[in-house]
Design a protein around this motif. Structure first.
Motif, short mmCIF file in Angstrom:
data_model
loop_
_atom_site.label_atom_id
_atom_site.label_comp_id
_atom_site.label_asym_id
_atom_site.label_seq_id
_atom_site.Cartn_x
_atom_site.Cartn_y
_atom_site.Cartn_z
N GLU A 48 0.84 -1.19 0.00
CA GLU A 48 0.00 0.00 0.00
C GLU A 48 0.89 1.25 0.00
OE1 GLU A 48 -2.69 -1.00 3.18
OE2 GLU A 48 -3.74 -2.42 1.89
N GLU A 49 0.78 2.12 1.01
CA GLU A 49 1.56 3.37 0.99
C GLU A 49 2.96 3.20 1.59
OE1 GLU A 49 0.02 6.76 -0.08
OE2 GLU A 49 -0.62 4.96 -1.16
N LYS A 50 3.24 2.00 2.10
CA LYS A 50 4.40 1.83 2.95
C LYS A 50 5.46 0.91 2.36
CE LYS A 50 5.02 1.36 7.81
NZ LYS A 50 5.38 0.19 8.50
N LEU A 51 6.73 1.16 2.71
CA LEU A 51 7.79 0.21 2.36
C LEU A 51 7.99 -0.71 3.55
CD1 LEU A 51 10.91 1.86 0.70
CD2 LEU A 51 9.50 0.01 -0.18
#
Ligand SMILES: Nc1ncnc2c1ncn2[C@@H]1O[C@H](COP(=O)(O)OP(=O)(O)O)[C@@H](O)[C@H]1O
Ligand SMILES: [Mg+2]
Length: 246
Positions: A48-51
């Motif tokens: 999603e928005e995260k590493l």
């Protein structure tokens, strides 16, 4: 004071994360307040928005431990190359102080901290002149080397131990990972012990269904329960200098 150990590989993909996860699992299962710390992860997974650091996540899953990734991973980079290059490609400047401060914070909160390096000792970490072995020295930690069992391991492992010692590191033990029971593997371990004088403190079998990136860990917990002598490992950890305020 928190006690720590630095897990160094003879190479990438030798099983540093598998060993870190197994050790943190064992410590936590036996009631010790233990954490892992991945100094710099490259090849992070976009979720999603995260590493996401697959190494940090794997340790948490194996040891059924809840912790925020930012606390147990110094930096998480996306590109699957040497950390210094990943940072350059991603336009980031890695700061040693960030890594040291996060490690210190873990030492203040936990009793045991197992640090995982990136690749081997001579891997540029935060810039081309600051290698993994510099971080080991800055964290003032003794080393456990994770090595393969098969052909080529004598050369890689002895070079790693000797170079570590040459750079002033204390190499406490070697964990051989991926053992399949061949005579050559047994001989490799003996030769490595004889040439380095460093004890092999664990031999982990090649297991089915292990995939760090996918979070699959098969019988890893049972294997570590069978193969790692907690008393030896705890004694080794207790002998270390320690850090943190406790
Ligand atoms: N004991 C083992 N048995 C089977 N496969 C293993 C074992 N150790 C490592 N592997 C395989 O090697 C891969 C890399 O291991 P990992 O611990 O992530 O290495 P490193 O952290 O040194 O890069 C794992 O995803 C798994 O596929
Ligand atoms: Mg790893």
């Amino acid at each position: 004071m928190a006690k720590g150990i630095f897990i160094v590989g003879t190479d990438t993909d030798v099983g540093k994360t598998v060993v870190t996860a197994g050790l943190v699992y064992l410590l936590r299962k036996n009631g010790y307040h233990a954490a892992s710390f991945k100094a710099v992860q490259s090849g992070g997974i976009q979720w999603e928005e995260k590493l996401v650091s697959s190494d940090a996540r794997f340790v948490k899953e194996v040891s059924q431990w809840e912790e925020v990734q930012e606390n147990i991973c110094g930096y998480c980079l996306k590109t699957p190359v040497s950390p210094h290059l990943a940072a350059r490609l991603e336009g980031l400047k890695l700061e040693k102080s960030v890594i040291l401060e996060k490690y210190q914070a873990l030492c203040n909160q936990y009793d045991y901290v197992i640090v995982e390096g990136s690749g081997g000792l001579i891997v540029p970490l935060i810039n081309p002149n600051y290698m993994v072995h510099h971080l080991v020295k800055d964290l003032d930690l003794p080393v456990v080397v994770v090595a393969r069992t098969g052909v080529g391991t004598i050369n890689h492992t002895v070079l790693t131990v000797k170079y570590g010692q040459h750079m002033g590191l204390e190499v406490k033990g070697i964990i051989m990972n991926g053992y399949t029971g061949k005579i050559a593997e047994k001989d490799n371990m003996q030769v490595i012990q004889d040439l380095t004088g460093v004890p092999v403190i664990g031999v982990i079998n090649r297991l089915q269904g292990i995939d760090v990136e996918k979070g699959a860990f098969g019988n890893l917990r049972e294997e570590f329960e069978r193969k790692i002598d907690m008393k030896v490992f705890l004694k080794m950890m207790k002998e270390t200098k320690g850090c943190g305020r406790k």
